[in-house]
Design an enzyme around this catalytic site. Structure first.
Site, short mmCIF file in Angstrom:
data_model
loop_
_atom_site.label_atom_id
_atom_site.label_comp_id
_atom_site.label_asym_id
_atom_site.label_seq_id
_atom_site.Cartn_x
_atom_site.Cartn_y
_atom_site.Cartn_z
CE1 TYR A 115 -3.94 1.88 -0.17
CE2 TYR A 115 -3.47 2.65 2.07
CZ TYR A 115 -4.22 2.72 0.90
OH TYR A 115 -5.24 3.61 0.81
CE LYS A 170 -21.47 -19.31 -16.11
NZ LYS A 170 -22.41 -20.18 -16.80
#
Length: 463
Positions: A115, A170
């Site tokens: 970060y 899915k």
């Protein structure tokens, strides 16, 4: 209609207390079996001198059937049903997917690189060379699963919230079968322009877009526009996944009956997204005679109610499905339960091929025509020859992502279908084995390789 086979879609765990005497458990299992339940695992949870507490797993054929089985057990003397767990609902509780980090943050230096401030260097590198987004972010292995909830499975327009369990499923399949990170995007709009614009605005995050459960005819325009306006693969699985696996199964079914593609007469019942895509791909594969029917019968040039997509397959002939199917070599159903009768099947040509793919209840129960068909396939896992899209879409996207394809082409569909069919060796090919299992680990790799090869030949691969 023949009763459906019990299956894990309607699976229960019944927790009960049984007197600890000889024959008491047998009375329970006998009751379940006599009511058509399929008994699975039996677990002993706790036992005293007087009582045994057990969990019995039972597969039923429907919600009503499951309720009937439970009531039968409750009616047994001295048997106490403590609880009933619906295993499918329990599996979905809390959702089926989660996001995990690839890198563990163990120190201040890890944080500084992952970060701020270190991440800023990577941001500037991508700003200077946008192609680096594929190297330094999740984009190159991530697919958006986009729906508006207007055509959820065979259940209809249920909306985006109700579509989410399907999209989560899915995403699981993408990960399990191809190692692809996929995320559900369920949109609270069914306006074509809004859907197209929303997906375009989301596209920077994703390497591909899988459209799912969007009703026809809007799905055709949405896919066409997104393919034209985006430079990443866009694939409507209800159309092309179904078509690829259907073609793969037909390639092998025709080998069983020794008939050539260009000589057969094909009847497709169901003229929605799947039916149209199947017909288009079969034509590209060499099929010359296709009759398509919808709920009103043959798509005839005399009809004035046909959409643009249906007009593409309109013929001079008129009449019902029963008339269309007389003398046909192949029936492909992507329509509704029970629309095909044994009499219709018996009116087909010698050695008929029947793909009854309506789910969960097919156009005709296989048991009704066992002696009348040469090859039978359905969309269900409890019969031989399951035609399931999971054989196609994970490998299609794996191949497209790996070669950074700009789009997905018909050549890629054809090569994918051939790759799937080729996995059934000639020595293994028979009327009950025309398609590989969805758990065959070779499938995704074979499809991905075929898709990459087609992409390079079409000149759309960027790596």
């Amino acid at each position: 209609m023949v009763d459906l086979t019990p299956n894990s879609s309607f699976s229960l765990t019944i927790r009960l207390e049984v007197p600890n005497r000889v024959g008491m458990l047998a009375s329970v299992t006998s009751s379940i079996a006599s009511n058509g339940g399929n008994i699975g695992q039996i677990d002993l949870i706790e036992q005293t001198r007087a009582i045994s507490t057990r969990d019995i797993t039972v597969d039923a054929a429907s919600t009503e059937h499951a309720e009937m089985i439970v009531q039968a057990v409750k009616n047994l003397p001295e048997i106490n049903v403590v609880n009933v767990y619906d295993r499918t609902f329990n599996l979905h509780r809390g959702g089926k997917i989660s996001i995990t980090s690839r890198i563990h943050l163990k120190s201040v230096s890890d944080l500084a690189m992952a970060y701020t401030p270190g991440v800023g260097r990577v941001c500037k590198a991508i700003a200077q060379n946008p192609e680096d987004v594929y190297n330094f972010t999740i984009k190159g292995n991530t697919v958006a699963i986009v729906t508006d909830g207007s055509a959820v499975l065979g259940l209809g327009n249920l909306g985006p919230e109700a579509a989410l369990p399907v999209m989560e499923g899915k995403a699981m399949l993408f990960k399990e079968f191809a190692g692809i990170d996929a995320f559900p995007i369920c949109l609270a709009t069914q306006d074509t322009d809004e859907i197209v614009n929303t997906v375009k605005n989301l596209a920077p995050v994703f390497g591909g877009v899988n459209l799912e459960d969007i009703a026809a005819p809007r799905c055709f325009e949405i896919e066409e526009r997104l393919r034209r306006e985006l430079d990443i693969p866009v694939f409507h699985d209800d159309q092309h996944g179904t078509a690829i696996v259907t073609l793969a199964a037909l390639f092998n079914a025709l080998k069983v009956v020794h008939k050539p593609m260009d000589k057969i007469r094909i009847v497709i019942n169901g003229a929605g997204a799947a039916g149209v895509a199947i017909a288009r791909l079969l034509k590209k594969a060499g099929a010359e005679t296709i009759l398509m029917c919808d709920s009103k019968g043959i798509l005839s040039t005399t009809r004035t109610d046909l959409t643009e997509e249906k007009q593409e397959f309109a013929v001079k002939a008129q009449g019902s499905l029963a008339g269309a199917i007389q003398g046909a070599d192949v029936f492909i159903g992507v329509s509704a339960p029970g629309v095909l009768t044994p009499e219709m099947v018996r009116s087909m040509a010698k050695d008929p091929i029947v793909f009854a793919m309506a789910n969960p209840i097919p156009e005709i129960q296989p048991e009704l025509v066992t002696q009348d068909v040469a090859v039978m396939a359905t969309g269900r896992s409890d019969y031989p020859n399951q035609i399931n899209n999971v054989l196609a879409f994970p490998g299609v996207f794996r191949g497209a992502l790996d070669c950074r394809a700009e789009t997905i082409t018909t050549s890629m569909y054809l090569e994918a279908a051939s790759a799937i069919a080729s996995l059934v060796k000639p020595s293994e090919l028979n009327k009950e084995h025309i398609i590989p299992s969805v758990f065959d680990e070779r499938v995704s790799t074979a499809v991905a390789a075929a898709v990459q090869r087609a992409a390079r030949e079409d000149g759309i691969a960027r790596s």
